[in-house]
Design a protein around this motif. Sequence first.
Motif, PDB file in Angstrom:
ATOM      1  N   GLN A  52      -5.021  -3.723  16.290  1.00  0.00           N
ATOM      2  CA  GLN A  52      -4.058  -2.732  16.525  1.00  0.00           C
ATOM      3  C   GLN A  52      -2.782  -2.846  15.594  1.00  0.00           C
ATOM      4  O   GLN A  52      -2.438  -3.969  15.877  1.00  0.00           O
ATOM      5  CB  GLN A  52      -3.798  -2.210  17.891  1.00  0.00           C
ATOM      6  CG  GLN A  52      -2.857  -0.921  18.094  1.00  0.00           C
ATOM      7  CD  GLN A  52      -3.538  -0.446  19.469  1.00  0.00           C
ATOM      8  OE1 GLN A  52      -4.348  -0.730  20.047  1.00  0.00           O
ATOM      9  NE2 GLN A  52      -2.730   0.632  19.775  1.00  0.00           N
ATOM     10  N   VAL A  53      -2.352  -1.997  14.892  1.00  0.00           N
ATOM     11  CA  VAL A  53      -1.263  -2.402  13.979  1.00  0.00           C
ATOM     12  C   VAL A  53       0.068  -1.198  14.358  1.00  0.00           C
ATOM     13  O   VAL A  53      -0.318   0.001  14.740  1.00  0.00           O
ATOM     14  CB  VAL A  53      -1.488  -2.643  12.552  1.00  0.00           C
ATOM     15  CG1 VAL A  53      -2.223  -3.720  12.153  1.00  0.00           C
ATOM     16  CG2 VAL A  53      -1.943  -1.331  12.034  1.00  0.00           C
ATOM     17  N   THR A  54       1.287  -1.522  13.902  1.00  0.00           N
ATOM     18  CA  THR A  54       2.126  -0.683  14.098  1.00  0.00           C
ATOM     19  C   THR A  54       2.348   0.035  12.721  1.00  0.00           C
ATOM     20  O   THR A  54       2.614  -0.483  11.748  1.00  0.00           O
ATOM     21  CB  THR A  54       3.516  -1.033  14.479  1.00  0.00           C
ATOM     22  OG1 THR A  54       3.529  -1.789  15.676  1.00  0.00           O
ATOM     23  CG2 THR A  54       4.669  -0.066  14.581  1.00  0.00           C
ATOM     24  N   ILE A  55       2.247   1.268  12.415  1.00  0.00           N
ATOM     25  CA  ILE A  55       2.383   2.159  11.294  1.00  0.00           C
ATOM     26  C   ILE A  55       3.768   2.801  11.208  1.00  0.00           C
ATOM     27  O   ILE A  55       4.228   3.167  12.328  1.00  0.00           O
ATOM     28  CB  ILE A  55       1.355   3.154  11.160  1.00  0.00           C
ATOM     29  CG1 ILE A  55      -0.187   2.324  10.995  1.00  0.00           C
ATOM     30  CG2 ILE A  55       1.713   4.165  10.155  1.00  0.00           C
ATOM     31  CD1 ILE A  55      -1.158   3.418  10.853  1.00  0.00           C
ATOM     32  N   THR A  56       4.483   2.874  10.188  1.00  0.00           N
ATOM     33  CA  THR A  56       5.662   3.358  10.200  1.00  0.00           C
ATOM     34  C   THR A  56       5.544   4.644   9.178  1.00  0.00           C
ATOM     35  O   THR A  56       4.918   4.746   8.126  1.00  0.00           O
ATOM     36  CB  THR A  56       6.838   2.653   9.123  1.00  0.00           C
ATOM     37  OG1 THR A  56       7.237   1.547   9.839  1.00  0.00           O
ATOM     38  CG2 THR A  56       8.239   3.321   8.926  1.00  0.00           C
TER      39      THR A  56
ATOM     40  N   SER B 132      -6.822   2.549   3.965  1.00  0.00           N
ATOM     41  CA  SER B 132      -5.515   2.405   3.381  1.00  0.00           C
ATOM     42  C   SER B 132      -4.338   2.542   3.937  1.00  0.00           C
ATOM     43  O   SER B 132      -3.377   1.959   3.787  1.00  0.00           O
ATOM     44  CB  SER B 132      -5.783   3.741   2.205  1.00  0.00           C
ATOM     45  OG  SER B 132      -4.459   3.796   1.358  1.00  0.00           O
ATOM     46  N   ILE B 133      -4.358   3.576   5.098  1.00  0.00           N
ATOM     47  CA  ILE B 133      -3.061   3.532   6.137  1.00  0.00           C
ATOM     48  C   ILE B 133      -3.044   2.211   6.948  1.00  0.00           C
ATOM     49  O   ILE B 133      -1.668   1.692   6.868  1.00  0.00           O
ATOM     50  CB  ILE B 133      -3.317   4.796   7.086  1.00  0.00           C
ATOM     51  CG1 ILE B 133      -3.389   6.178   6.266  1.00  0.00           C
ATOM     52  CG2 ILE B 133      -2.074   4.795   7.957  1.00  0.00           C
ATOM     53  CD1 ILE B 133      -3.848   7.329   7.384  1.00  0.00           C
ATOM     54  N   ILE B 134      -4.042   1.419   7.075  1.00  0.00           N
ATOM     55  CA  ILE B 134      -4.069   0.353   7.890  1.00  0.00           C
ATOM     56  C   ILE B 134      -3.404  -0.682   6.922  1.00  0.00           C
ATOM     57  O   ILE B 134      -2.492  -1.674   7.428  1.00  0.00           O
ATOM     58  CB  ILE B 134      -5.329  -0.044   8.260  1.00  0.00           C
ATOM     59  CG1 ILE B 134      -5.906   0.915   9.629  1.00  0.00           C
ATOM     60  CG2 ILE B 134      -5.448  -1.440   8.802  1.00  0.00           C
ATOM     61  CD1 ILE B 134      -5.118   0.683  10.854  1.00  0.00           C
ATOM     62  N   GLN B 135      -3.886  -0.625   5.798  1.00  0.00           N
ATOM     63  CA  GLN B 135      -3.494  -1.877   4.715  1.00  0.00           C
ATOM     64  C   GLN B 135      -2.105  -1.920   4.370  1.00  0.00           C
ATOM     65  O   GLN B 135      -1.475  -2.619   4.238  1.00  0.00           O
ATOM     66  CB  GLN B 135      -4.351  -1.555   3.640  1.00  0.00           C
ATOM     67  CG  GLN B 135      -3.951  -2.596   2.595  1.00  0.00           C
ATOM     68  CD  GLN B 135      -4.923  -2.766   1.255  1.00  0.00           C
ATOM     69  OE1 GLN B 135      -5.864  -1.782   1.192  1.00  0.00           O
ATOM     70  NE2 GLN B 135      -4.738  -3.457   0.502  1.00  0.00           N
ATOM     71  N   PHE B 136      -1.558  -0.597   4.322  1.00  0.00           N
ATOM     72  CA  PHE B 136      -0.084  -0.317   3.657  1.00  0.00           C
ATOM     73  C   PHE B 136       0.805  -0.300   4.961  1.00  0.00           C
ATOM     74  O   PHE B 136       2.067  -0.275   4.933  1.00  0.00           O
ATOM     75  CB  PHE B 136       0.086   0.774   2.717  1.00  0.00           C
ATOM     76  CG  PHE B 136      -0.425   0.384   1.438  1.00  0.00           C
ATOM     77  CD1 PHE B 136       0.038  -0.261   0.604  1.00  0.00           C
ATOM     78  CD2 PHE B 136      -1.629   0.854   1.227  1.00  0.00           C
ATOM     79  CE1 PHE B 136      -0.650  -0.560  -0.547  1.00  0.00           C
ATOM     80  CE2 PHE B 136      -2.511   0.783  -0.230  1.00  0.00           C
ATOM     81  CZ  PHE B 136      -1.804  -0.249  -0.807  1.00  0.00           C
TER      82      PHE B 136
END
Length: 269
Positions: A26-30, A88-92
């Motif tokens: 789980q990552v934090t997306i801006t 792609s969203i997870i990577q960036f």
Amino acid sequence: MTPIHPHIYITLILLLPCSAPIFSQQVTITGKVEGKDNVENIHVINKTSQNFTITNANGEFQIETKLQDTLLFSSIQHKTRSIIIDKSIIQFRALRVNLEEHVNELDEVIVGKTLTGNLLYDIKNVDGKPPINFYDVGIPGYTGKPATQSERMLHEAGEFKPSMLLGLLGGSVPLNPIINGLSGRTKMLKNRVKLEEKEALMQRIKGRLSRDFFASNPLEEDLRMDFFYFCADDPNFIKHCKNQTNFNILMFLRRKYKQYQENLKSADN
């Protein structure tokens, strides 16, 4: 066939575990929401994890996600849009979303020779004089929120103060506040006004936030009204919900939702 050197095997074994973790965590997306209308207070809901946030004045937000989570973007002014989190969203760890304006168009109406359905145009073309108000005759008037029936009754009942009893000796004190205070009518009217205020606030919150709240906090349809009354019964309901931002109200509803679910489980047992 040429044999593979043992060092190559070791290198491959070390690299394989490192290729996938970023996509499973789980990552934090801006993110940033863009649109023609105001992009502040857009509801960003992670339907998968039942997490949510709200955009700031620039349309920016942060939210925790993982691969294949579904984000829902919702507001009154825009069309609802959902996005599935991909690699792609997870990577960036970044996301840019463009929302379309939600327009309620009314069919043009033509009645006789003057009415077109355009309110501003029809007002200019309709015959007749506007009604006279207190400004026209120079009389000061009240332009605030109209009082409810209970509020008017409370105003008429007056506020009883113990010092009024001293005024009885001179015979110059109104009796209504004293009689209503001693009989308990004033207290009863105050409680009625508070109940009506809580009911009105609860209904406004339900109409404005229930769709987005239940998108991330599922509850059976026949229990939703009971849930909002459960929230309104909280002693701090007015404090946490009156003149508060949507985000603060949603956080309060989330806390009450957990309590409500616990009560349901206790009732089942």
